[in-house]
Each structure stands twice: as structure tokens, then as C-alpha cells.
Design a protein around this motif. Structure first.
Motif, PDB file in Angstrom:
ATOM      1  N   GLY A 159      -4.594  -3.036  -2.900  1.00 50.30           N
ATOM      2  CA  GLY A 159      -2.878  -2.644  -2.561  1.00 50.30           C
ATOM      3  C   GLY A 159      -2.240  -2.919  -3.868  1.00 50.30           C
ATOM      4  N   PHE A 217      16.333  17.530   6.725  1.00 49.80           N
ATOM      5  CA  PHE A 217      15.249  17.610   6.464  1.00 49.80           C
ATOM      6  C   PHE A 217      14.949  19.247   6.002  1.00 49.80           C
ATOM      7  CE2 PHE A 217      10.990  19.271   7.720  1.00 49.80           C
ATOM      8  CZ  PHE A 217      10.009  18.499   6.623  1.00 49.80           C
ATOM      9  N   ARG A 246       3.563   4.141   1.255  1.00 52.66           N
ATOM     10  CA  ARG A 246       3.174   5.428   2.625  1.00 52.66           C
ATOM     11  C   ARG A 246       1.864   5.902   2.316  1.00 52.66           C
ATOM     12  NH1 ARG A 246       8.775   8.363   2.658  1.00 52.66           N
ATOM     13  NH2 ARG A 246       8.234   8.642   0.498  1.00 52.66           N
ATOM     14  N   GLY A 298       0.200   9.997  -0.146  1.00 54.92           N
ATOM     15  CA  GLY A 298       0.851  10.162   0.952  1.00 54.92           C
ATOM     16  C   GLY A 298       0.160  11.404   1.630  1.00 54.92           C
ATOM     17  N   GLU A 311      -5.307  13.377  -2.799  1.00 53.49           N
ATOM     18  CA  GLU A 311      -6.537  13.154  -3.497  1.00 53.49           C
ATOM     19  C   GLU A 311      -7.256  11.982  -3.425  1.00 53.49           C
ATOM     20  OE1 GLU A 311      -4.083  13.097  -7.023  1.00 53.49           O
ATOM     21  OE2 GLU A 311      -4.183  15.381  -6.959  1.00 53.49           O
ATOM     22  N   TRP A 315      -4.820   6.738  -1.621  1.00 55.19           N
ATOM     23  CA  TRP A 315      -3.498   5.898  -1.979  1.00 55.19           C
ATOM     24  C   TRP A 315      -2.434   7.308  -1.849  1.00 55.19           C
ATOM     25  CZ3 TRP A 315      -3.718   1.238  -1.614  1.00 55.19           C
ATOM     26  CH2 TRP A 315      -5.020   0.697  -1.764  1.00 55.19           C
ATOM     27  N   VAL A 334       6.531  16.774  -4.471  1.00 54.03           N
ATOM     28  CA  VAL A 334       7.612  16.295  -3.563  1.00 54.03           C
ATOM     29  C   VAL A 334       7.107  16.079  -1.963  1.00 54.03           C
ATOM     30  CG1 VAL A 334      10.056  16.670  -3.406  1.00 54.03           C
ATOM     31  CG2 VAL A 334       8.764  17.802  -5.070  1.00 54.03           C
ATOM     32  N   PRO A 335       6.937  14.817  -1.698  1.00 50.74           N
ATOM     33  CA  PRO A 335       6.583  14.542  -0.305  1.00 50.74           C
ATOM     34  C   PRO A 335       7.910  14.047   0.259  1.00 50.74           C
ATOM     35  CG  PRO A 335       6.102  12.840  -1.551  1.00 50.74           C
ATOM     36  CD  PRO A 335       6.494  13.770  -2.778  1.00 50.74           C
ATOM     37  N   ILE A 336       8.285  14.268   1.491  1.00 52.06           N
ATOM     38  CA  ILE A 336       9.540  14.420   2.121  1.00 52.06           C
ATOM     39  C   ILE A 336       9.150  13.623   3.526  1.00 52.06           C
ATOM     40  CG2 ILE A 336      11.460  15.308   3.138  1.00 52.06           C
ATOM     41  CD1 ILE A 336      11.243  17.787   1.239  1.00 52.06           C
ATOM     42  N   GLY A 337       9.693  12.569   3.721  1.00 53.41           N
ATOM     43  CA  GLY A 337       9.552  12.021   5.113  1.00 53.41           C
ATOM     44  C   GLY A 337      10.701  12.130   6.030  1.00 53.41           C
ATOM     45  N   VAL A 338      10.494  11.863   7.284  1.00 52.52           N
ATOM     46  CA  VAL A 338      11.711  12.054   8.026  1.00 52.52           C
ATOM     47  C   VAL A 338      11.797  10.798   9.007  1.00 52.52           C
ATOM     48  CG1 VAL A 338      12.201  14.330   8.465  1.00 52.52           C
ATOM     49  CG2 VAL A 338      10.258  13.308   9.782  1.00 52.52           C
ATOM     50  N   MET A 347       0.932  -1.228  -0.181  1.00 50.73           N
ATOM     51  CA  MET A 347       0.039   0.024   0.185  1.00 50.73           C
ATOM     52  C   MET A 347       0.936   1.192   0.095  1.00 50.73           C
ATOM     53  SD  MET A 347      -2.584  -1.161   2.663  1.00 50.73           S
ATOM     54  CE  MET A 347      -4.104  -2.289   2.498  1.00 50.73           C
ATOM     55  N   ALA A 361       4.659   7.966   7.464  1.00 50.56           N
ATOM     56  CA  ALA A 361       3.885   9.198   7.094  1.00 50.56           C
ATOM     57  C   ALA A 361       4.977  10.430   6.893  1.00 50.56           C
ATOM     58  CB  ALA A 361       2.877   9.466   8.266  1.00 50.56           C
ATOM     59  N   LEU A 362       4.559  11.204   5.887  1.00 50.40           N
ATOM     60  CA  LEU A 362       5.574  12.231   5.557  1.00 50.40           C
ATOM     61  C   LEU A 362       5.321  13.399   6.714  1.00 50.40           C
ATOM     62  CD1 LEU A 362       4.226  11.902   2.177  1.00 50.40           C
ATOM     63  CD2 LEU A 362       6.397  11.273   2.895  1.00 50.40           C
ATOM     64  N   THR A 363       6.513  14.164   6.358  1.00 50.98           N
ATOM     65  CA  THR A 363       6.481  15.487   7.270  1.00 50.98           C
ATOM     66  C   THR A 363       6.029  16.933   6.249  1.00 50.98           C
ATOM     67  OG1 THR A 363       7.973  14.453   8.622  1.00 50.98           O
ATOM     68  CG2 THR A 363       7.760  16.806   8.685  1.00 50.98           C
ATOM     69  N   PHE A 364       6.635  16.794   4.990  1.00 54.00           N
ATOM     70  CA  PHE A 364       6.590  17.874   4.252  1.00 54.00           C
ATOM     71  C   PHE A 364       5.696  17.620   3.077  1.00 54.00           C
ATOM     72  CE2 PHE A 364       7.420  20.587   0.558  1.00 54.00           C
ATOM     73  CZ  PHE A 364       7.115  21.836   1.131  1.00 54.00           C
ATOM     74  N   ILE A 365       4.328  18.038   2.839  1.00 54.50           N
ATOM     75  CA  ILE A 365       3.716  17.802   1.420  1.00 54.50           C
ATOM     76  C   ILE A 365       3.046  19.009   1.310  1.00 54.50           C
ATOM     77  CG2 ILE A 365       3.352  15.298   1.433  1.00 54.50           C
ATOM     78  CD1 ILE A 365       0.784  15.879   2.361  1.00 54.50           C
ATOM     79  N   ALA A 366       3.177  19.686   0.019  1.00 58.96           N
ATOM     80  CA  ALA A 366       3.021  20.762  -0.467  1.00 58.96           C
ATOM     81  C   ALA A 366       1.516  20.792  -1.375  1.00 58.96           C
ATOM     82  CB  ALA A 366       3.835  21.816  -1.075  1.00 58.96           C
ATOM     83  N   TYR A 367       1.033  19.413  -1.218  1.00 57.91           N
ATOM     84  CA  TYR A 367      -0.591  19.234  -1.928  1.00 57.91           C
ATOM     85  C   TYR A 367      -1.354  18.423  -0.750  1.00 57.91           C
ATOM     86  CZ  TYR A 367       1.812  14.821  -2.183  1.00 57.91           C
ATOM     87  OH  TYR A 367       2.457  13.599  -1.998  1.00 57.91           O
TER      88      TYR A 367
END
Lengths: 292, 314
Positions: free
Chosen positions: B24, B47, A144, A240, A235, A238, B66-70, A142, A226-232
Motif C-alpha cells: 500500500g 457529474f 481508490r 482506479g 493497468e 493500483w 481523468v477518473p471521475i467519482g460520484v 491503497m 470507486a469511479l463512475t467515469f473512466i476513459a481508460y
């Protein structure tokens, strides 16, 4: 005949009154201790965060400039997560509770299951994160995504919902069952028309409190990536995502002090959200529990 | 009766798992190809730089995500090895065992340095005796078996007051780096207060007269009014105070450390990832300064860009 030794009572009276006062003060202090800590926390957070709390804060994504940073992606992420977690955990949890209380025969096997469910409620959340990472993210591919996060959170709060629902179902008076059966109702009819309506306040209260826990939880989501920065905005299930506690945690760990104020603003939003959810739980309990 | 019950129950479980698995596999793999997406994960230290880069890049290319994880440097590499990310952020160079795993998976990658950080050793403002420290003294103070208790044990003439130690947690890259260059494998003292949150260390040192601690340069810079930074004697015998200039020029050593991104070659064939990487290398200097780190010399970025074009043959 003198049954009561008045002199003895008189002698002891002073000590008894003092002890009574002492105990009262002790409990008062215990209560005040909690209230003072809560008060200090709220005061600190509000004085720090209120300046950053405006419409822009709700409408912008995270940013490297504290004054432009917002919590939009995190709020929407948290809402998406709830939209997955709430139905799944409630359906599975209430289903399990009904089965265990109404259908399952009471033997060693069900007692074993029962014990394990209670134990699961005490398992550290990071363990559920590991489980989610292995099963949902890796095995079922699946990624993130919101669905992986939502399912992990559902597992986390499932035991709490099962236990709360069982309690609620168990507290439905026996007369009600007997009355229903006497009218010729089948077991399912009884459960659907009599037991569930009577148990619903308890079930929902437990459910909402469990969801409040899920919305403030960080560790398992960090684990599944799970992410920390997303600028969107996400939707679909599925996509992030990020959630409020992760975003707040990230802000507090920044060196720049302004980000700590932004974090405080985020905490206010999270607190208000929790307050609303808990008020709904209280409202439901008060509105529906007047039936008996 | 009982048999049907069991049958229904097991069918239900199978169905649930089945649908989950089907969803999945179906959706998860197809969505990655259509979308313009660059998956980034890794160190929490790196980060802020990548967040700043991604913020600017998304503003210029609104269609690209651009997704960024830590997940931390180690956790990031784990995902990189599993093929889940295009770019992995790291606050230390890749380890041998991670290299080996990547080789086994057949993943080719290139390492790019994107910024510098100078670990700053700090003491309390009221501490007026510590004016500089050598690497040997740091080693003596921080290792468990050397048994240093008071400042007098470190250098003659310093007061006989007990030192209190503050260090980043053992999971952080900062700790790893300090462990490597200062402790050289020795056990860190057990009475040191560890915290994963560097702000807690800042508060610890600024509130404890005999406190000493170390953390990233940005945390010192933000709190320089409440802390005193200690110049560290470098390999040519000069005591150097960490600053933008001394870190960039390499004079402040051995506590300066580079920060990296690791880019997967396979992903670079995708124009979106290529453009993002290029953008990151072009802007890493200014972005890292903006978030409190130190830029590398310009030539490093030019070299990196040339290397990027070599890899992609553009």
C-alpha cells in the motif's frame, strides 16, 4: 369388527379433497407469482435494451451520447475485481473453514467465532464499504484502487464462503476419515487427499454463488470511492476502476430516456454474466458430486 | 502443540497485514506522480457535465487520465479535504465547517461556477388550476407544521382534493437547496414521498392527478410532455416559467442554483490539472447545455479563466 367407520370417511372425503386442491393451487400461485415478476422484468429489460446491445457497446467507454456509450471499462473493471476477490476470499475462506472444522477444539471460544462468522454474513454491505474505506483506502493508503475494492469485496463474501465450505466439509462421511486414518495417513494427508476432494463441489458452488453476489454489489464500492467515469482501462491493481452495477446505476439516474435503454443493455450483460457464473456452479456440482 | 499452533497463526496474520501495508505505502504514493492524471470526485448532479468535459478532453489528450467519482457533494469534499482529489464537484457552495477543515489541512482552493440548474416545480398534466405559485405558497405547502391538506388550503377557489408530495431524498443537493430557499429551516412534511432517483419523482407526479414535486430542470425538459411546469413568482413579482433564457438571465429565481467545481491550488502547479481545468472552464457552457443544464453568461467563464491565470501566474 369394523375398525374404520366408512360412513365418517365418506362424509369427510369431499372436504379433504377440496382442501388438497386448494393447498395445491396456493403453492402453484406462489410459484407463478415469482415467475411472472421475473418474466415481466426480463421482458421489459430485453425490449428496452436489445437495441443498444451491439459490439460497439462492448468496445466503447461511457459517453454523454447514449448511442456511443459503452460498457467496456465497467466489464474489464468487474473482471479485475473478480481476479482479486476470487483467490483471496477462497483461500482465506476455505482455510478458515478447514481450521474451524478439522483443527479447532470445540469450546466456547470457537463457538463464539462461529457465531460471529454467521452474523457477519448478515451485515449490510455498506458497513463493509465503510470498513474498506477506513482500513484499505485510508490506513493502508491503497487509494481508490482495484486492490482496495477487491479486498473490501473479499471481506464482504468471506463469511458466506466460510459457512458454505464448513457445510461441505462437515458432510464428508465419517467412514472416509476413519478409513484414511486406518491406512496410516496423517491429518493433513487426510484433509488434502480425502476431505477436500469430497468437499470441493460444495465449496466451489458456495464460492461461485458468493462471487455472483460480489459482482452485483454497488454500495460498498461507492463507499470506497470507486469511479463512475473512466476513459481508460485499469493497468494494474493500483488503478482506479468502475464496475457494471455502478455504471448501470449511473445510467438509470440520468434524465434522458435513451440512457435508460443503455442501462437496460448493461443489465442484460450483467444478467448473462451472472447466468454463466451460476451455470458453472451447477455444472461443477453435477460433475463432481457423483463420487458418492 | 497448542503453543506452536497459536504462534503459526499469529505469524500468518502479521505477515498478511504486513505485506498489504508495505504494498500500500510503496506503490500507492509513487504512481500518482508519474502519471498524467486529474482526480475528480463529488456531486452526482455535476457529474454529467464533468463526464462530458472529460470525454472530450481525453479524446484530445489520450495520455491523460481523468477518473471521475460520484461520492455526492459532501462525500466529494471529504475526499478533497483528505487530499485525495484535485477537483471537487459540488451542487452547493462549500460549508463553513468544510472550509475550516481545509484550512486546517493547509489546502488552498478556488471555487468556480460552471453551470446553472433551475429547480422546476411540476404538477400533473390534468391539473388545470395551478397556474403559478409564490415562494410563500410553496413554503406553506411543503412545511410540516402549516398543516396543508388540500389544494383549497393553499389558495381559495382551488379544489378540495388532497395533494400528494414528491421530493428528492434528504441526501441530495437538490433537497438541500429547496430546504434552504423555500423551507428556510422548517421541517419538510413527513408524508412527502422521498426518492434519491429523480426519475421515480417524474413517474410519481405524472401518474398522480394531485401530485406535486420538484427536481432539476433537465428532468423536466426530458419529460415535458407528461408534466406541467409551474411558473414561480420571483422577487420582483413576476411569475416566471423556467427555461434556458430565464434561468441564464437570473429572472427565474429563487429556484435557480449554480453548480461549482473546487480546484486545489497545489494541483494547478501540475500542467495536466491546469490544462484540464482550463479546458473545463472553456467548454463548461456548451457541455452543460448538451447534458441538459443551463450555461452561465459568457462573461462568467471569461472571468473564471482570468482568475485561473492569476492563481497560477501564467
Amino acid at each position: 369388527m369394523n375398525l374404520v367407520d366408512k360412513q365418517l370417511v365418506k362424509n369427510k372425503m369431499g372436504m379433504r379433497l377440496i382442501r388438497n386442491k386448494l393447498i395445491k393451487q396456493l403453492f402453484l400461485m406462489a410459484t407463478l407469482f415469482a415467475i411472472i415478476i421475473l418474466g415481466t422484468l426480463l421482458y421489459r429489460i430485453f425490449t428496452q435494451g436489445i437495441g443498444y446491445l451491439d459490439w460497439e457497446f462492448f468496445l466503447s467507454f461511457a459517453s454523454r451520447f447514449p448511442e456511443e456509450a459503452g460498457i467496456k471499462a465497467a466489464i474489464i473493471g468487474s473482471l479485475w475485481l473478480m481476479a482479486i476477490t476470487a483467490p483471496i476470499s477462497l483461500i482465506l475462506g476455505v482455510g478458515t473453514a478447514i481450521f474451524l472444522e478439522e483443527y479447532a477444539s470445540k469450546n466456547k471460544w470457537t463457538r463464539f467465532i462461529q457465531m460471529n462468522i454467521s452474523n457477519l454474513a448478515g451485515v449490510p454491505s455498506i458497513v463493509f464499504g465503510l470498513l474498506g474505506l477506513t482500513v484499505f483506502v485510508r490506513l493502508l493508503e491503497m487509494g481508490r484502487s482495484i486492490i482496495a475494492g477487491g479486498l473490501t469485496m473479499s471481506l464482504l463474501i468471506l463469511p458466506i464462503i466460510v459457512v458454505a465450505s464448513q457445510e461441505a466439509i462437515r458432510s464428508v462421511p465419517n467412514d472416509q476419515y476413519e478409513a484414511s486414518f486406518a491406512m496410516g495417513a496423517t491429518k493433513w494427508q487426510t484433509i488434502r487427499r480425502v476431505v477436500l476432494p469430497a468437499a470441493i463441489p460444495g465449496i466451489l458452488t458456495g464460492g461461485i454463488l458468493a462471487l455472483s453476489r460480489a459482482i452485483g454489489e454497488t454500495a460498498p464500492l461507492l463507499m470506497i470511492g470507486a469511479l463512475t467515469f473512466i476513459a481508460y482501462l485499469p493497468e494494474n491493481i493500483w488503478s482506479g476502476f468502475t464496475v457494471m452495477p455502478i455504471q448501470i446505476f449511473n445510467w438509470t439516474s440520468r434524465p434522458q430516456e435513451e440512457f435508460h435503454y443503455v442501462a437496460a443493455a448493461g443489465i442484460i450483460v450483467l444478467l448473462v454474466m451472472l447466468l454463466i457464473m451460476n451455470s458453472i456452479a451447477v455444472f461443477i456440482r453435477n460433475k463432481f458430486s457423483k463420487r458418492y | 502443540m497448542r503453543k506452536t499452533k497459536h504462534f503459526v497463526l499469529s505469524m500468518f496474520i502479521l505477515l498478511t497485514l504486513g505485506t498489504l501495508a508495505a504494498c500500500g505505502n510503496g506503490d500507492g504514493s509513487s504512481s500518482a506522480e508519474e502519471e498524467q492524471k486529474v482526480e475528480v470526485d463529488g456531486s452526482s448532479t455535476v457529474f454529467p457535465i464533468m463526464e462530458a468535459v472529460a470525454e472530450e478532453f481525453s479524446a484530445e489528450n489520450p495520455d491523460v487520465k481523468v477518473p471521475i467519482g460520484v461520492s455526492g457533494t459532501g462525500g466529494g469534499f471529504e475526499k478533497f479535504i483528505a487530499g485525495e482529489t484535485d477537483i471537487s464537484n459540488a451542487s452547493r457552495p462549500i460549508k463553513e465547517e468544510e472550509k475550516k477543515l481545509l484550512e486546517e489541512e493547509g489546502i488552498n482552493y478556488t471555487e468556480f461556477k460552471i453551470a446553472l440548474d433551475g429547480l422546476s416545480v411540476v404538477v400533473n398534466k390534468e391539473n388545470d388550476w395551478v397556474n403559478q405559485l409564490t415562494v410563500e405558497e410553496l413554503n406553506k405547502m411543503w412545511s410540516e407544521e402549516k398543516g396543508v391538506k388540500t389544494w383549497a388550503d393553499v389558495r381559495d377557489g382551488w379544489p378540495e382534493e388532497e395533494i400528494e408530495f414528491f421530493s428528492p431524498g434528504a441526501d441530495s443537493g437538490t433537497f438541500d437547496y429547496f430546504d434552504e430557499v423555500i423551507l428556510d429551516g422548517a421541517q419538510i412534511r413527513k408524508d412527502a414521498a422521498l426518492s434519491e432517483d429523480d426519475n421515480v419523482l417524474v413517474q410519481g407526479v405524472s401518474g398522480t392527478k394531485n401530485g406535486i414535486g420538484y427536481f432539476g430542470y433537465a428532468y423536466y425538459l426530458e419529460n415535458k410532455d407528461s408534466l406541467k411546469v409551474v411558473p414561480i413568482v420571483n422577487s420582483s413579482g413576476e411569475a416566471i416559467t423556467p427555461s434556458q433564457e430565464t434561468i441564464q438571465s437570473g429572472e427565474y429565481e429563487p429556484l435557480s442554483r449554480p453548480m461549482f467545481i473546487y480546484v486545489k491550488h497545489e494541483s494547478l502547479k501540475n500542467d495536466t490539472v491546469y490544462n484540464f481545468t482550463k479546458y473545463a472552464l472553456e467548454n463548461a457552457g456548451s457541455m452543460s447545455e448538451a447534458v441538459g443544464y443551463v450555461a452561465l453568461p459568457d462573461s462568467t467563464y471569461t472571468d473564471a479563466l482570468n482568475k485561473l491565470d492569476e492563481i497560477t501566474e501564467k
